[in-house]
Design a protein around this motif. Structure first.
Motif, PDB file in Angstrom:
ATOM      1  N   UNK A 119       4.229   1.257  -9.116  1.00 22.26           N
ATOM      2  CA  UNK A 119       4.061   0.120  -9.868  1.00 22.26           C
ATOM      3  C   UNK A 119       4.661  -1.200  -9.355  1.00 22.26           C
ATOM      4  N   UNK A 120       5.303  -0.943  -8.075  1.00 22.38           N
ATOM      5  CA  UNK A 120       6.005  -1.951  -7.458  1.00 22.38           C
ATOM      6  C   UNK A 120       5.083  -2.492  -6.248  1.00 22.38           C
ATOM      7  N   UNK A 121       4.097  -1.598  -6.291  1.00 22.68           N
ATOM      8  CA  UNK A 121       3.255  -2.141  -4.798  1.00 22.68           C
ATOM      9  C   UNK A 121       2.188  -3.116  -5.360  1.00 22.68           C
ATOM     10  N   UNK A 122       1.551  -3.988  -4.478  1.00 19.54           N
ATOM     11  CA  UNK A 122       0.818  -5.137  -4.603  1.00 19.54           C
ATOM     12  C   UNK A 122      -0.687  -4.718  -4.568  1.00 19.54           C
ATOM     13  N   UNK A 123      -0.941  -3.952  -5.613  1.00 23.50           N
ATOM     14  CA  UNK A 123      -2.305  -3.124  -5.588  1.00 23.50           C
ATOM     15  C   UNK A 123      -3.660  -4.480  -5.563  1.00 23.50           C
ATOM     16  N   UNK A 124      -3.241  -5.464  -5.937  1.00 25.03           N
ATOM     17  CA  UNK A 124      -3.890  -6.807  -6.086  1.00 25.03           C
ATOM     18  C   UNK A 124      -4.402  -7.140  -4.597  1.00 25.03           C
ATOM     19  N   UNK A 125      -3.538  -6.797  -3.732  1.00 23.79           N
ATOM     20  CA  UNK A 125      -3.854  -7.042  -2.108  1.00 23.79           C
ATOM     21  C   UNK A 125      -5.340  -6.458  -1.942  1.00 23.79           C
ATOM     22  N   UNK A 126      -5.622  -5.420  -2.509  1.00 25.60           N
ATOM     23  CA  UNK A 126      -7.003  -4.654  -1.971  1.00 25.60           C
ATOM     24  C   UNK A 126      -8.253  -5.557  -2.374  1.00 25.60           C
ATOM     25  N   UNK A 127      -7.688  -6.617  -3.393  1.00 23.27           N
ATOM     26  CA  UNK A 127      -9.137  -7.526  -3.721  1.00 23.27           C
ATOM     27  C   UNK A 127      -9.587  -8.409  -2.614  1.00 23.27           C
TER      28      UNK A 127
END
Length: 270
Positions: free
Chosen positions: A18-26
């Motif tokens: 949950x602390x990782x920036x998964x929006x980065x993959x966009x």
């Protein structure tokens, strides 16, 4: 050093993402080959519940330490699947319960017969079955840790690499339990050594082989274990499994990975 099951169970937590920036993959989507391997890993993690179901028909569930471990292990593996699925979801690949159910249905009667098969094997092997289970589990978890670490090292994306390292760290605890149990049980029984050695040498295949199409197995391990670095890793894993009592000289990782790489290099006929 003995594995402390109380400490492990008390300290068990779902892997954090949950602390990782998964929006980065966009803005930085992962390549198709990476997503294909992640899909394989996700399916394997989610399938742990079926492995647990099958083992409930064997003597493993009657041993207090093993039973406690299996409960915690199953929960942690589920959250590994959830974490990986969240990355796939950011790429438009949805793995919900309907998809998981569809995957199970593909196995047909085999899905119903697997528990019976495990039960029959455990009766044939007798009290030494747990030694086989622990050694087999050690081989599987060695593979899982290696695969996650190899992919983290090969993958240039920092967010994915961090998630894979976190999963590998938790998988390393699973290795520690299986190895400690296997060492103790193999040392206590020559029969267990003989049976375990035979089954690992003749039957064992890399984790996921029993639930994935062969082309997916060859693709994933071709991606992760090719080249001199991959074979060096296979040799290291064989050294680890061979250190268990009665298993000296086993080459299950080198042999299995070599076969898969050979299949990948051989073009299929039209």
């Amino acid at each position: 050093m003995a594995f402390d099951i109380d400490e492990y169970a008390a300290g068990s937590r779902a892997v954090r993402w949950d602390d990782l920036d998964l929006d980065h993959f966009r803005d930085h989507p992962l390549p198709a080959d990476t997503l294909r391997t992640l899909r394989y890993m996700t399916d394997v993690e989610y399938h742990t519940i079926c492995y647990t179901r099958d083992l409930l028909t064997t003597p493993s569930h009657t041993d207090d330490d093993v039973a406690r471990f299996m409960i915690t292990w199953n929960r942690e593996e589920f959250w590994h699947g959830e974490a990986l699925a969240s990355v796939l979801r950011m790429h438009g690949i949805e793995i919900g319960f309907d998809q998981l159910r569809a995957n199970r249905l593909k196995f047909g009667w085999r899905d119903y017969l697997d528990p019976a098969g495990q039960s029959t094997l455990s009766r044939l092997v007798g009290k030494d079955f747990i030694a086989v289970h622990m050694s087999w589990g050690a081989a599987n978890e060695y593979t899982a840790v290696s695969a996650y670490k190899r992919m983290a090292a090969l993958e240039s994306d920092p967010v994915l690499s961090e998630l894979l390292r976190r999963i590998a760290q938790q998988e390393s605890k699973h290795v520690a339990f299986y190895v400690s149990q296997a060492r103790k049980r193999l040392a206590a029984s020559r029969k267990a050594q003989i049976i375990t050695r035979f089954l690992l040498d003749k039957v064992w295949q890399p984790v996921g082989s029993s639930i994935q199409p062969r082309e997916e197995v060859t693709f994933v391990f071709g991606q992760l274990m090719s080249g001199e670095a991959g074979m060096a890793e296979a040799r290291r894993l064989d050294t680890s499994i061979s250190a268990l009592p009665g298993l000296s000289g086993l080459r299950i990782f080198q042999n299995s990975f070599s076969r898969l790489l050979s299949e990948q290099a051989t073009p299929t006929s039209a």
